[in-house]
Design a protein around this motif. Structure first.
Motif, PDB file in Angstrom:
ATOM      1  N   GLU A  91      90.175  76.261 131.652  1.00  0.00           N
ATOM      2  CA  GLU A  91      90.741  76.039 130.077  1.00  0.00           C
ATOM      3  C   GLU A  91      89.792  74.947 129.420  1.00  0.00           C
ATOM      4  O   GLU A  91      89.447  75.281 128.157  1.00  0.00           O
ATOM      5  CB  GLU A  91      92.142  75.504 130.348  1.00  0.00           C
ATOM      6  CG  GLU A  91      92.655  75.371 128.857  1.00  0.00           C
ATOM      7  CD  GLU A  91      94.255  75.026 129.085  1.00  0.00           C
ATOM      8  OE1 GLU A  91      94.686  74.369 129.840  1.00  0.00           O
ATOM      9  OE2 GLU A  91      94.885  75.027 128.019  1.00  0.00           O
ATOM     10  N   ASP A 109     100.930  80.483 131.256  1.00  0.00           N
ATOM     11  CA  ASP A 109     100.906  79.502 130.060  1.00  0.00           C
ATOM     12  C   ASP A 109      99.709  79.069 129.771  1.00  0.00           C
ATOM     13  O   ASP A 109      99.227  79.168 128.558  1.00  0.00           O
ATOM     14  CB  ASP A 109     101.821  78.237 130.391  1.00  0.00           C
ATOM     15  CG  ASP A 109     103.379  78.610 130.481  1.00  0.00           C
ATOM     16  OD1 ASP A 109     103.656  79.730 129.698  1.00  0.00           O
ATOM     17  OD2 ASP A 109     104.155  77.693 130.680  1.00  0.00           O
ATOM     18  N   THR A 110      98.800  78.837 130.789  1.00  0.00           N
ATOM     19  CA  THR A 110      97.435  78.577 130.376  1.00  0.00           C
ATOM     20  C   THR A 110      96.677  79.713 129.839  1.00  0.00           C
ATOM     21  O   THR A 110      95.993  79.426 128.775  1.00  0.00           O
ATOM     22  CB  THR A 110      96.598  78.034 131.838  1.00  0.00           C
ATOM     23  OG1 THR A 110      97.371  76.985 132.350  1.00  0.00           O
ATOM     24  CG2 THR A 110      95.284  77.344 131.611  1.00  0.00           C
ATOM     25  N   PRO A 140      91.234  76.197 137.801  1.00  0.00           N
ATOM     26  CA  PRO A 140      92.106  75.164 137.110  1.00  0.00           C
ATOM     27  C   PRO A 140      91.125  74.549 136.129  1.00  0.00           C
ATOM     28  O   PRO A 140      91.692  73.904 135.236  1.00  0.00           O
ATOM     29  CB  PRO A 140      92.679  74.135 138.120  1.00  0.00           C
ATOM     30  CG  PRO A 140      92.666  75.014 139.277  1.00  0.00           C
ATOM     31  CD  PRO A 140      91.413  76.188 139.279  1.00  0.00           C
ATOM     32  N   ARG A 171      97.544  80.096 126.176  1.00  0.00           N
ATOM     33  CA  ARG A 171      97.006  79.173 125.304  1.00  0.00           C
ATOM     34  C   ARG A 171      95.495  79.454 124.942  1.00  0.00           C
ATOM     35  O   ARG A 171      94.866  79.271 123.907  1.00  0.00           O
ATOM     36  CB  ARG A 171      97.039  77.543 125.983  1.00  0.00           C
ATOM     37  CG  ARG A 171      98.413  77.008 125.868  1.00  0.00           C
ATOM     38  CD  ARG A 171      97.951  75.641 126.222  1.00  0.00           C
ATOM     39  NE  ARG A 171      97.638  75.017 127.512  1.00  0.00           N
ATOM     40  CZ  ARG A 171      98.166  75.006 128.651  1.00  0.00           C
ATOM     41  NH1 ARG A 171      99.674  75.034 128.441  1.00  0.00           N
ATOM     42  NH2 ARG A 171      97.648  74.749 129.774  1.00  0.00           N
ATOM     43  N   ALA A 196      92.681  81.796 134.331  1.00  0.00           N
ATOM     44  CA  ALA A 196      93.662  80.812 134.134  1.00  0.00           C
ATOM     45  C   ALA A 196      94.378  80.699 135.585  1.00  0.00           C
ATOM     46  O   ALA A 196      94.897  81.723 135.853  1.00  0.00           O
ATOM     47  CB  ALA A 196      94.464  80.655 133.013  1.00  0.00           C
TER      48      ALA A 196
END
Ligand code: ISE
Length: 340
Positions: free
Chosen positions: A83, A107-108, A80, A111, A103
């Motif tokens: 990112e 979604d992370t 976590p 990105r 990630a």
């Protein structure tokens, strides 16, 4: 391409894996030097610096970027936290090796690949899927690709940990552990993942009560090849990662315990690994050396952030399958030319 001299590396995170990478970079890797250890916990920071004399300690990556002339960063903090570290390193123009999972969710991961494409001219983030650097996995990959034993039909995978770390959740059995198979199965078979299904069976009463341990994960590839994974967090006796490939005219097996065999007091024995750091030591060495060599040329030497994203999408399907049952399709986006 960067100038002469060893790559100046910051290692982010000095837990078991980060500390091991510090020692690796300091003692076994050519062309790199640990310039900084980024770790908020003072005792871990101190222990890591003791393994790389001359390195400076910082609580935050931004401070290391400001305080030392860095070329590269090896990110080994928990998933976590990746990112934020990746964004800082991408912005600072550093070469990056990021431990898996890149990630904690898809979604992370999306990105991250978008940021890399915006901020850099070419892929600069290698993801720590070290199994791709294991000699036996490499031989199995080449055997399958050669077609010499016919087409690949099935892959049986065993992934056993002695016991779960405190705080290890059932979702992490997919996102932190099965993520390795979700990367290596398509790599071995040369075919992307179509769906993931997860079954809970009889629970090991020795494992934490909130883990449906062991899990059986069924992975279907676009080619029709099926892979099954025994994900076991409570094997007790040690750490074991094996794969058996069933081909049209043969069977191939990797990951069997090797080394000194001892017949003594009525028993025959071979030592088994107790964790991934020794089981994959040579693979980690090869992975980090390939990264350093490529970074000197302004490139990456292994799986990219795009591979990290594909694995995160497969993990997302796995987590959903864990909740809902049944096979969950994996919807793979088209690979952008940037990652060709
Ligand atoms: C751990 O985080 C790893 O990355 C190991 O390679 C894996 O085998 C283990 O299951 C994970 O918990």
């Amino acid at each position: 391409m960067r100038g002469e001299g060893p790559l100046q590396v910051a290692v982010v995170g000095a837990g078991a894996m980060g500390g091991d990478h510090v020692a690796r970079l300091a003692r076994r890797i050519h062309g790199a030097q640990v310039a900084a250890v980024v770790e908020p916990d003072p005792s871990r920071q101190e222990a890591a610096i003791a393994r790389a004399p001359g390195a400076l300690g910082f609580p935050r990556l931004e401070d290391a970027i400001e305080g030392v002339g860095l070329d590269a960063v090896l990110i080994a903090s928990p998933g976590p936290a990746h990112e934020a570290a990746l964004l800082a390193a991408l912005t600072a123009g550093l070469a990056i090796l990021c431990e898996k999972p890149m990630a904690p969710d898809a979604d992370t991961a999306r990105r991250i690949v978008e940021a890399e494409r915006q901020l850099r001219e070419a892929p600069c983030t290698q993801v720590g899927f070290m199994r791709r650097f294991d000699v036996e996995y490499g031989s199995l990959h080449d055997l399958i690709a050669s077609g010499s034993a016919g087409n690949l039909l099935l892959l049986h995978c065993v992934h056993r940990n002695a016991r779960a770390f405190p705080g290890f959740t059932e979702e992490m059995m997919i996102t932190d552990a099965v993520v390795h198979e979700l990367d290596i199965l398509p790599w071995l078979a040369g075919s992307p993942i179509r769906s993931v299904e997860v079954k809970r069976g009889r629970r090991n009463s020795l494992s934490p009560p909130d883990l449906g341990d062991p899990l059986l994960v069924l992975v279907e590839l676009e080619s029709g090849v099926l892979g099954d994974v025994e994900m076991n967090m409570g094997a007790q006796f040690g750490y074991q990662v094996t794969t058996e490939a069933v081909l049209e005219s043969g069977v191939a097996r990797i990951g069997q315990p090797a080394g000194l065999e001892l017949w003594h007091q009525g028993r025959a024995a071979i030592a088994e690994h107790q964790g991934f750091i020794t089981r994959f030591r040579a693979a980690y060495d090869r992975e980090v050396q390939a990264w350093v060599d490529a970074a000197h040329q302004g490139a990456i030497g292994g799986p990219s952030a795009w591979d990290g994203y594909l694995a995160a999408l497969a993990c997302e399907a796995g987590v959903q399958a864990l909740r809902s049952g049944g096979a969950v399709p994996v919807r793979l986006p088209e690979r952008p030319p940037f990652y060709a």
